[in-house]
Design a protein around this motif. Structure first.
Motif, PDB file in Angstrom:
ATOM      1  N   ARG A   1       0.829  -1.200   0.000  1.00 35.21           N
ATOM      2  CA  ARG A   1       0.000   0.000   0.000  1.00 35.21           C
ATOM      3  C   ARG A   1       0.863   1.250   0.000  1.00 35.21           C
ATOM      4  O   ARG A   1       0.540   2.251  -0.660  1.00 35.21           O
ATOM      5  CB  ARG A   1      -0.916  -0.024   1.219  1.00 35.21           C
ATOM      6  N   TRP A   2       1.962   1.212   0.710  1.00 33.87           N
ATOM      7  CA  TRP A   2       2.897   2.333   0.779  1.00 33.87           C
ATOM      8  C   TRP A   2       3.444   2.646  -0.615  1.00 33.87           C
ATOM      9  O   TRP A   2       3.421   3.787  -1.080  1.00 33.87           O
ATOM     10  CB  TRP A   2       4.014   1.952   1.730  1.00 33.87           C
ATOM     11  N   VAL A   3       3.930   1.613  -1.299  1.00 32.38           N
ATOM     12  CA  VAL A   3       4.481   1.811  -2.643  1.00 32.38           C
ATOM     13  C   VAL A   3       3.379   2.235  -3.619  1.00 32.38           C
ATOM     14  O   VAL A   3       3.600   3.103  -4.479  1.00 32.38           O
ATOM     15  CB  VAL A   3       5.191   0.536  -3.122  1.00 32.38           C
ATOM     16  N   ASP A   4       2.190   1.633  -3.502  1.00 30.85           N
ATOM     17  CA  ASP A   4       1.064   2.054  -4.347  1.00 30.85           C
ATOM     18  C   ASP A   4       0.797   3.547  -4.193  1.00 30.85           C
ATOM     19  O   ASP A   4       0.568   4.264  -5.176  1.00 30.85           O
ATOM     20  CB  ASP A   4      -0.209   1.281  -3.975  1.00 30.85           C
ATOM     21  N   PHE A   5       0.817   4.007  -2.951  1.00 31.05           N
ATOM     22  CA  PHE A   5       0.560   5.425  -2.668  1.00 31.05           C
ATOM     23  C   PHE A   5       1.613   6.310  -3.321  1.00 31.05           C
ATOM     24  O   PHE A   5       1.288   7.328  -3.954  1.00 31.05           O
ATOM     25  CB  PHE A   5       0.556   5.641  -1.154  1.00 31.05           C
ATOM     26  N   MET A   6       2.885   5.926  -3.204  1.00 39.63           N
ATOM     27  CA  MET A   6       3.945   6.740  -3.778  1.00 39.63           C
ATOM     28  C   MET A   6       3.891   6.745  -5.299  1.00 39.63           C
ATOM     29  O   MET A   6       4.135   7.767  -5.947  1.00 39.63           O
ATOM     30  CB  MET A   6       5.309   6.233  -3.298  1.00 39.63           C
ATOM     31  N   MET A   7       3.561   5.601  -5.894  1.00 38.19           N
ATOM     32  CA  MET A   7       3.461   5.541  -7.352  1.00 38.19           C
ATOM     33  C   MET A   7       2.358   6.477  -7.844  1.00 38.19           C
ATOM     34  O   MET A   7       2.513   7.165  -8.854  1.00 38.19           O
ATOM     35  CB  MET A   7       3.176   4.112  -7.798  1.00 38.19           C
ATOM     36  N   ARG A   8       1.251   6.495  -7.136  1.00 37.50           N
ATOM     37  CA  ARG A   8       0.109   7.286  -7.616  1.00 37.50           C
ATOM     38  C   ARG A   8       0.241   8.758  -7.285  1.00 37.50           C
ATOM     39  O   ARG A   8      -0.032   9.622  -8.131  1.00 37.50           O
ATOM     40  CB  ARG A   8      -1.189   6.729  -6.994  1.00 37.50           C
ATOM     41  N   PHE A   9       0.656   9.073  -6.065  1.00 46.33           N
ATOM     42  CA  PHE A   9       0.595  10.467  -5.627  1.00 46.33           C
ATOM     43  C   PHE A   9       1.933  11.204  -5.685  1.00 46.33           C
ATOM     44  O   PHE A   9       1.945  12.430  -5.730  1.00 46.33           O
ATOM     45  CB  PHE A   9       0.019  10.547  -4.205  1.00 46.33           C
ATOM     46  N   GLU A  10       3.036  10.479  -5.672  1.00 48.69           N
ATOM     47  CA  GLU A  10       4.327  11.150  -5.839  1.00 48.69           C
ATOM     48  C   GLU A  10       4.720  11.194  -7.318  1.00 48.69           C
ATOM     49  O   GLU A  10       5.121  12.229  -7.839  1.00 48.69           O
ATOM     50  CB  GLU A  10       5.423  10.438  -5.046  1.00 48.69           C
ATOM     51  N   LEU A  11       4.599  10.046  -8.009  1.00 45.96           N
ATOM     52  CA  LEU A  11       5.052   9.956  -9.400  1.00 45.96           C
ATOM     53  C   LEU A  11       3.919  10.131 -10.403  1.00 45.96           C
ATOM     54  O   LEU A  11       4.187  10.244 -11.605  1.00 45.96           O
ATOM     55  CB  LEU A  11       5.739   8.594  -9.628  1.00 45.96           C
ATOM     56  N   ASP A  12       2.689  10.133  -9.937  1.00 45.90           N
ATOM     57  CA  ASP A  12       1.523  10.291 -10.812  1.00 45.90           C
ATOM     58  C   ASP A  12       1.522   9.228 -11.923  1.00 45.90           C
ATOM     59  O   ASP A  12       1.298   9.529 -13.093  1.00 45.90           O
ATOM     60  CB  ASP A  12       1.492  11.697 -11.425  1.00 45.90           C
ATOM     61  N   LEU A  13       1.758   7.978 -11.533  1.00 48.77           N
ATOM     62  CA  LEU A  13       1.786   6.875 -12.484  1.00 48.77           C
ATOM     63  C   LEU A  13       0.677   5.885 -12.155  1.00 48.77           C
ATOM     64  O   LEU A  13       0.468   5.537 -10.985  1.00 48.77           O
ATOM     65  CB  LEU A  13       3.133   6.152 -12.443  1.00 48.77           C
ATOM     66  N   ILE A  14      -0.033   5.452 -13.169  1.00 47.60           N
ATOM     67  CA  ILE A  14      -1.050   4.419 -13.040  1.00 47.60           C
ATOM     68  C   ILE A  14      -0.546   3.188 -13.776  1.00 47.60           C
ATOM     69  O   ILE A  14      -0.022   3.288 -14.890  1.00 47.60           O
ATOM     70  CB  ILE A  14      -2.394   4.888 -13.621  1.00 47.60           C
ATOM     71  N   GLU A  15      -0.709   2.027 -13.169  1.00 47.78           N
ATOM     72  CA  GLU A  15      -0.144   0.806 -13.747  1.00 47.78           C
ATOM     73  C   GLU A  15      -0.758   0.497 -15.107  1.00 47.78           C
ATOM     74  O   GLU A  15      -1.980   0.352 -15.226  1.00 47.78           O
ATOM     75  CB  GLU A  15      -0.363  -0.373 -12.804  1.00 47.78           C
ATOM     76  N   PRO A  16       0.060   0.403 -16.164  1.00 49.69           N
ATOM     77  CA  PRO A  16      -0.456   0.035 -17.483  1.00 49.69           C
ATOM     78  C   PRO A  16      -0.820  -1.451 -17.520  1.00 49.69           C
ATOM     79  O   PRO A  16      -0.553  -2.199 -16.578  1.00 49.69           O
ATOM     80  CB  PRO A  16       0.712   0.335 -18.434  1.00 49.69           C
ATOM     81  N   GLN A  17      -1.422  -1.861 -18.624  1.00 47.96           N
ATOM     82  CA  GLN A  17      -1.814  -3.251 -18.812  1.00 47.96           C
ATOM     83  C   GLN A  17      -1.094  -3.803 -20.037  1.00 47.96           C
ATOM     84  O   GLN A  17      -1.636  -3.786 -21.139  1.00 47.96           O
ATOM     85  CB  GLN A  17      -3.335  -3.344 -18.986  1.00 47.96           C
ATOM     86  N   PRO A  18       0.136  -4.313 -19.872  1.00 51.46           N
ATOM     87  CA  PRO A  18       0.876  -4.795 -21.047  1.00 51.46           C
ATOM     88  C   PRO A  18       0.188  -5.957 -21.747  1.00 51.46           C
ATOM     89  O   PRO A  18       0.406  -6.180 -22.942  1.00 51.46           O
ATOM     90  CB  PRO A  18       2.231  -5.215 -20.460  1.00 51.46           C
ATOM     91  N   ALA A  19      -0.650  -6.711 -21.021  1.00 52.13           N
ATOM     92  CA  ALA A  19      -1.363  -7.822 -21.660  1.00 52.13           C
ATOM     93  C   ALA A  19      -2.333  -7.330 -22.720  1.00 52.13           C
ATOM     94  O   ALA A  19      -2.738  -8.095 -23.598  1.00 52.13           O
ATOM     95  CB  ALA A  19      -2.113  -8.634 -20.596  1.00 52.13           C
ATOM     96  N   HIS A  20      -2.711  -6.045 -22.646  1.00 47.31           N
ATOM     97  CA  HIS A  20      -3.659  -5.480 -23.609  1.00 47.31           C
ATOM     98  C   HIS A  20      -2.963  -4.817 -24.796  1.00 47.31           C
ATOM     99  O   HIS A  20      -3.638  -4.249 -25.658  1.00 47.31           O
ATOM    100  CB  HIS A  20      -4.552  -4.450 -22.923  1.00 47.31           C
ATOM    101  N   ALA A  21      -1.627  -4.854 -24.818  1.00 43.18           N
ATOM    102  CA  ALA A  21      -0.897  -4.122 -25.863  1.00 43.18           C
ATOM    103  C   ALA A  21      -1.271  -4.606 -27.259  1.00 43.18           C
ATOM    104  O   ALA A  21      -1.539  -3.806 -28.162  1.00 43.18           O
ATOM    105  CB  ALA A  21       0.614  -4.253 -25.641  1.00 43.18           C
ATOM    106  N   ALA A  22      -1.286  -5.919 -27.458  1.00 40.58           N
ATOM    107  CA  ALA A  22      -1.592  -6.460 -28.788  1.00 40.58           C
ATOM    108  C   ALA A  22      -3.030  -6.139 -29.182  1.00 40.58           C
ATOM    109  O   ALA A  22      -3.305  -5.794 -30.341  1.00 40.58           O
ATOM    110  CB  ALA A  22      -1.347  -7.969 -28.805  1.00 40.58           C
ATOM    111  N   ARG A  23      -3.952  -6.235 -28.236  1.00 48.79           N
ATOM    112  CA  ARG A  23      -5.351  -5.949 -28.557  1.00 48.79           C
ATOM    113  C   ARG A  23      -5.541  -4.480 -28.922  1.00 48.79           C
ATOM    114  O   ARG A  23      -6.242  -4.158 -29.891  1.00 48.79           O
ATOM    115  CB  ARG A  23      -6.256  -6.309 -27.369  1.00 48.79           C
ATOM    116  N   GLU A  24      -4.926  -3.593 -28.155  1.00 47.13           N
ATOM    117  CA  GLU A  24      -5.047  -2.168 -28.460  1.00 47.13           C
ATOM    118  C   GLU A  24      -4.450  -1.842 -29.824  1.00 47.13           C
ATOM    119  O   GLU A  24      -5.011  -1.057 -30.588  1.00 47.13           O
ATOM    120  CB  GLU A  24      -4.361  -1.340 -27.372  1.00 47.13           C
ATOM    121  N   ALA A  25      -3.292  -2.463 -30.129  1.00 47.97           N
ATOM    122  CA  ALA A  25      -2.657  -2.227 -31.431  1.00 47.97           C
ATOM    123  C   ALA A  25      -3.552  -2.721 -32.561  1.00 47.97           C
ATOM    124  O   ALA A  25      -3.712  -2.048 -33.590  1.00 47.97           O
ATOM    125  CB  ALA A  25      -1.301  -2.913 -31.480  1.00 47.97           C
TER     126      ALA A  25
END
Length: 244
Positions: free
Chosen positions: A143-167
């Motif tokens: 939870r600590w790392v999740d918080f820092m990723m979202r509120f310090e770095l402003d990053l939301i986890e991408p979904q690499p499994a969807h890369a081929a479908r999106e392409a």
């Protein structure tokens, strides 16, 4: 009957109070809708630009149509690969930043706690409330790392499994938009460039409108931006053919 284990992030959280009967009306990005509409908005650009340039240079409608198909094929491949590699690249960046944050919570825990406090301080927490909130977040490392990723770095986890479908969806939209644009030149070559330009403008306007709606943006603005790209591309191609 065994009760399900409480969710670690919802332990002690009371049930949500009643809200709007239709739910919160925020724009939702459907997984298939956005890349498909993005491709549809981009698809007419290259074929229209090349057809306008070739016809202005005096080539036959058949040659211009062949050039339009070639531009469409090349553009679709580049757009699809670009989307695929962009999603994978975003996932790689997220993973690298997450590893760095996990290391820092081990190596510099006090500094990381201070950063949590600094973020919460901006939201108005003070004194004992701030201290309890920091300890509550830092008590669970994930939870600590999740918080820092979202509120310090402003990053939301991408979904690499969807890369081929999106392409693939982007390519399908791109090809569909381009083929619709070239249809008038194929069926009525005597009309020349006005047919592809007019239909391309309609396709880009509609796709831009839908894409803006899917992203929660101003729909008229999305349509205008898509059309402006098409106009700019056609004018640039026309100017290049005149200078050649």
């Amino acid at each position: 009957m065994d009760q399900p284990a409480p969710h670690p992030y919802r332990d002690g959280l009371p049930p949500a109070p009643p809200g709007p009967p239709e739910g919160e009306q925020h724009a939702l990005l459907r997984a298939a809708q956005v890349p498909l509409l993005a491709g549809l908005a981009q698809g007419p650009l290259l074929p229209v630009a090349l057809v306008v340039a070739l016809l202005a240079a005096g080539t036959t409608a058949t040659a211009a149509l062949a050039g339009g198909f070639a531009a469409l094929a090349a553009g679709a491949i580049l757009a699809g690969l670009g989307r695929y590699f962009a999603v994978l690249g975003a996932a790689e960046r997220y993973a690298a930043e997450r590893r760095r944050e996990e290391e820092e919570t081990h190596l510099y825990p006090e500094r990381e706690r201070w950063e949590v406090a600094a973020i919460l301080h901006r939201y108005g927490l003070r004194g004992d409330t701030l201290a309890r909130a920091v300890e509550g977040i830092a008590a669970d490392r994930r939870r600590w790392v999740d918080f820092m990723m979202r509120f310090e770095l402003d990053l939301i986890e991408p979904q690499p499994a969807h890369a081929a479908r999106e392409a693939l969806l982007l390519v399908l939209g791109f090809v569909g938009g381009g083929l619709l644009t070239l249809l008038p030149l194929w069926l009525a070559p005597e009309l020349g460039w006005p047919g592809p330009v007019a239909l391309g403008a309609v396709v880009m306007l509609g796709a831009g409108w839908g894409l803006a709606a899917a992203k929660g943006q101003v729909r008229a603005g999305g349509a205008a931006r898509a059309l402006a790209l098409g106009v700019a591309g056609a004018l640039a191609a026309l100017l290049a053919s005149m200078l050649a």
